[in-house]
Scaffold this motif. Structure first.
Motif, PDB file in Angstrom:
ATOM      1  N   SER A  95       0.828  -1.241   0.045  1.00  0.00           N
ATOM      2  CA  SER A  95      -0.061   0.054  -0.003  1.00  0.00           C
ATOM      3  C   SER A  95       0.947   1.300   0.017  1.00  0.00           C
ATOM      4  CB  SER A  95      -0.989  -0.044   1.170  1.00  0.00           C
ATOM      5  OG  SER A  95      -2.003  -1.056   1.123  1.00  0.00           O
ATOM      6  N   GLY A  96       2.004   0.897   0.434  1.00  0.00           N
ATOM      7  CA  GLY A  96       3.043   2.203   0.672  1.00  0.00           C
ATOM      8  C   GLY A  96       3.395   2.930  -0.727  1.00  0.00           C
ATOM      9  N   GLY A  97       2.982   2.336  -2.169  1.00  0.00           N
ATOM     10  CA  GLY A  97       3.267   2.966  -3.312  1.00  0.00           C
ATOM     11  C   GLY A  97       1.782   3.837  -3.617  1.00  0.00           C
ATOM     12  N   GLY A  98       0.885   4.170  -2.562  1.00  0.00           N
ATOM     13  CA  GLY A  98      -0.251   4.670  -2.884  1.00  0.00           C
ATOM     14  C   GLY A  98      -1.377   4.039  -3.355  1.00  0.00           C
ATOM     15  N   LEU A  99      -2.807   4.484  -3.023  1.00  0.00           N
ATOM     16  CA  LEU A  99      -3.914   3.803  -3.459  1.00  0.00           C
ATOM     17  C   LEU A  99      -4.512   4.379  -4.740  1.00  0.00           C
ATOM     18  CD1 LEU A  99      -5.827   3.175  -0.088  1.00  0.00           C
ATOM     19  CD2 LEU A  99      -4.312   1.871  -1.159  1.00  0.00           C
ATOM     20  N   GLY A 100      -3.541   5.155  -5.148  1.00  0.00           N
ATOM     21  CA  GLY A 100      -3.857   5.832  -6.622  1.00  0.00           C
ATOM     22  C   GLY A 100      -3.171   5.418  -7.685  1.00  0.00           C
ATOM     23  N   ARG A 160      -2.918  -1.132  -5.881  1.00  0.00           N
ATOM     24  CA  ARG A 160      -1.814  -1.757  -4.905  1.00  0.00           C
ATOM     25  C   ARG A 160      -0.582  -1.583  -5.856  1.00  0.00           C
ATOM     26  NH1 ARG A 160      -4.484  -1.458  -0.811  1.00  0.00           N
ATOM     27  NH2 ARG A 160      -4.832  -3.058   0.522  1.00  0.00           N
ATOM     28  N   THR A 161       0.618  -1.872  -5.390  1.00  0.00           N
ATOM     29  CA  THR A 161       1.961  -1.724  -6.096  1.00  0.00           C
ATOM     30  C   THR A 161       2.609  -3.132  -5.933  1.00  0.00           C
ATOM     31  OG1 THR A 161       1.898   0.773  -5.778  1.00  0.00           O
ATOM     32  CG2 THR A 161       4.022  -0.395  -6.534  1.00  0.00           C
ATOM     33  N   ALA A 162       3.127  -3.731  -6.660  1.00  0.00           N
ATOM     34  CA  ALA A 162       3.950  -4.994  -6.772  1.00  0.00           C
ATOM     35  C   ALA A 162       5.319  -4.697  -6.146  1.00  0.00           C
ATOM     36  CB  ALA A 162       4.065  -5.744  -8.120  1.00  0.00           C
ATOM     37  N   ALA A 163       5.626  -4.900  -5.201  1.00  0.00           N
ATOM     38  CA  ALA A 163       7.328  -4.730  -4.180  1.00  0.00           C
ATOM     39  C   ALA A 163       7.980  -5.574  -5.150  1.00  0.00           C
ATOM     40  CB  ALA A 163       6.870  -5.213  -2.926  1.00  0.00           C
ATOM     41  N   VAL A 164       7.675  -6.790  -5.555  1.00  0.00           N
ATOM     42  CA  VAL A 164       8.688  -7.548  -6.168  1.00  0.00           C
ATOM     43  C   VAL A 164       7.932  -8.162  -7.431  1.00  0.00           C
ATOM     44  CG1 VAL A 164       9.804  -8.278  -4.238  1.00  0.00           C
ATOM     45  CG2 VAL A 164       7.620  -9.746  -4.795  1.00  0.00           C
ATOM     46  N   ASP A 165       8.625  -8.654  -8.616  1.00  0.00           N
ATOM     47  CA  ASP A 165       8.238  -9.625  -9.558  1.00  0.00           C
ATOM     48  C   ASP A 165       7.165 -10.734  -8.878  1.00  0.00           C
ATOM     49  OD1 ASP A 165       9.488  -8.089 -11.461  1.00  0.00           O
ATOM     50  OD2 ASP A 165      11.302  -9.578 -11.609  1.00  0.00           O
TER      51      ASP A 165
END
Length: 417
Positions: free
Chosen positions: A82-87, A305-310
């Motif tokens: 979620s740290g990549g932002g919800l937008g 959501r933002t993918a933290a890894v592949d």
């Protein structure tokens, strides 16, 4: 199923979210267009049927609409952060109008904030609210039933939560009308910088100033949720900055989603008089009605959501740093989960497991309060009203991530005796 993988990124040097994977169905549709925000369900069906993962050409991001992968992503907070932002923008790389709060943080920051909030908003504290929240619900319903006709949104859904919930937080009476535009700003910011966003932020400075001032410790009533959050900061559980963020987050989440939930639930019941009859015959179905309405007309429709890894979603490689747009509203109507009548309101259905309030680590802490408020309104109406009838077409409220209405005109027939 969602599974982690060590597959390498493509190494093109372009941002992961800007690359169009050839193996993924690609659509030019804009989920944030005015037409799709007003009526999202045709697009949801198109996306679900296109595939478990779809490429959104306009935003250079992935879309996931089916229940199983949405659930998996929501519960895998380490892979999909979620740290990549919800937008659609990665807030780690771009300036935002406000600091990251509990919704846009990851452990360990999120863990400390959620633990602090859970000490204040607990099952026991919510149970104590019932005796405080029930009389205002009954009084307001009696007043509206006496009128005969009223607007569910303007006269009920926007009035009741603004009366009882800020009281519970400890917010002063004057100026509470600022809470609705503040919530609109907060949640519209989870979408693109479109005309809907611009409209929401038209009076941003004045609205934000009021909220910031009235969430300060000195202005909060002792004994309320807000003061309780500051006491957690005193004990060292969270920082002072995190306490201020939590008070504001609790207010915005506790008002907007409840307003929307009340409106959407009563719209479901007005459209389905047979289900209203079931509720009147057995008021204990109120909790089931709340869940079924949250499933069918989910207040929170989508966020990123933002993918933290592949990683891999349903066999599709998702590169690190890619943005994924999760459609909770579509997942909650997925016939693969809910059956062929997924688009209908049915009190005989078990809506347990819906993702209207998220799932896993980021599941909404304040949802028991929202559920309580909606339930109390339903019980008061079921006792006082024989029939609820729409007297006009509901007017959609155009919002980047919430599915709500600005007007739901109804006529009620009082119960005999």
């Amino acid at each position: 199923m969602t599974t982690k993988t060590v597959s390498p990124s493509t190494g093109t040097g372009a941002p992961a979210s800007a690359r169009n994977p050839e193996s993924v169905p690609s659509l030019a549709d804009d989920p944030f267009s005015l037409a799709n925000l007003a009526d999202p369900y045709p697009l949801h069906e198109k996306l679900r049927e296109a595939g478990p993962v779809v490429w959104l050409e306009k935003y250079g991001s992935y879309a996931v609409t089916r229940y199983e992968p949405v659930y998996e992503i929501l519960t895998d907070f380490e892979t999909y952060i979620s740290g990549g932002g919800l937008g659609p923008a990665d807030r780690r790389k771009s300036a935002e109008w406000r600091p990251a709060g509990i919704l846009e943080s990851d452990p360990p920051t999120h863990t400390a904030m959620r633990r602090g909030l859970s000490k204040v908003v607990s099952p026991s504290s919510v149970r104590r609210l019932r005796s405080e929240f029930e009389p205002p619900a009954r009084d307001l319903v009696q007043e509206l039933v006496a009128r005969g006709s009223f607007d569910v949104v303007r006269d009920l859904a926007e009035v009741y939560p603004l009366q009882v919930f800020p009281d519970a937080v400890g917010i002063p009476q004057g100026g509470r009308e600022n809470l609705l535009p503040y919530g609109s700003m907060t949640f519209n910011a989870f979408g693109p910088r479109n005309e809907v966003y611009e409209e929401a932020f038209r009076d941003a400075d004045a609205v934000s100033a009021w909220v910031m001032e009235n969430c300060e410790r000195r202005n909060l009533r002792p004994g309320g949720f807000g003061a309780g959050i500051w006491e957690v900061a005193d004990d060292g559980g969270i920082t002072a900055d995190e306490a201020a963020l939590l008070v504001r987050a609790l207010l915005s989440a506790g008002v907007d989603t409840t307003v929307t939930g009340i409106g959407n639930t009563l719209l479901c019941l007005a459209r389905n008089p047979d289900q209203w009859e079931k509720l009147r015959a057995n008021p204990n179905l109120a909790k089931f009605a709340v869940d079924e309405a949250l499933r069918l007309e989910s207040p929170f429709q989508m966020f990123h959501r933002t993918a933290a890894v592949d990683s891999v979603i349903e066999g599709v490689l998702i590169p690190k740093d890619a943005k994924i747009l999760l459609f909770m509203g579509a997942a909650n109507r997925d016939p693969r989960k809910w059956g062929e009548n997924a688009d209908s309101f049915d009190l005989d259905r078990s809506a347990s497991g819906h993702v209207a309030f998220g799932m896993g680590l980021h599941q909404c802490v304040g949802q028991p309060i929202a559920r309580l408020e909606i339930e109390l309104v339903l019980r008061a109406l079921a006792e006082a009203v024989e029939r609820i009838e729409l007297t006009g077409d509901p007017v959609p409220q155009i919002h980047n991530v919430l599915h709500a209405f600005s007007s739901i005109p109804v006529r009620v027939v009082p119960a005999a005796g």
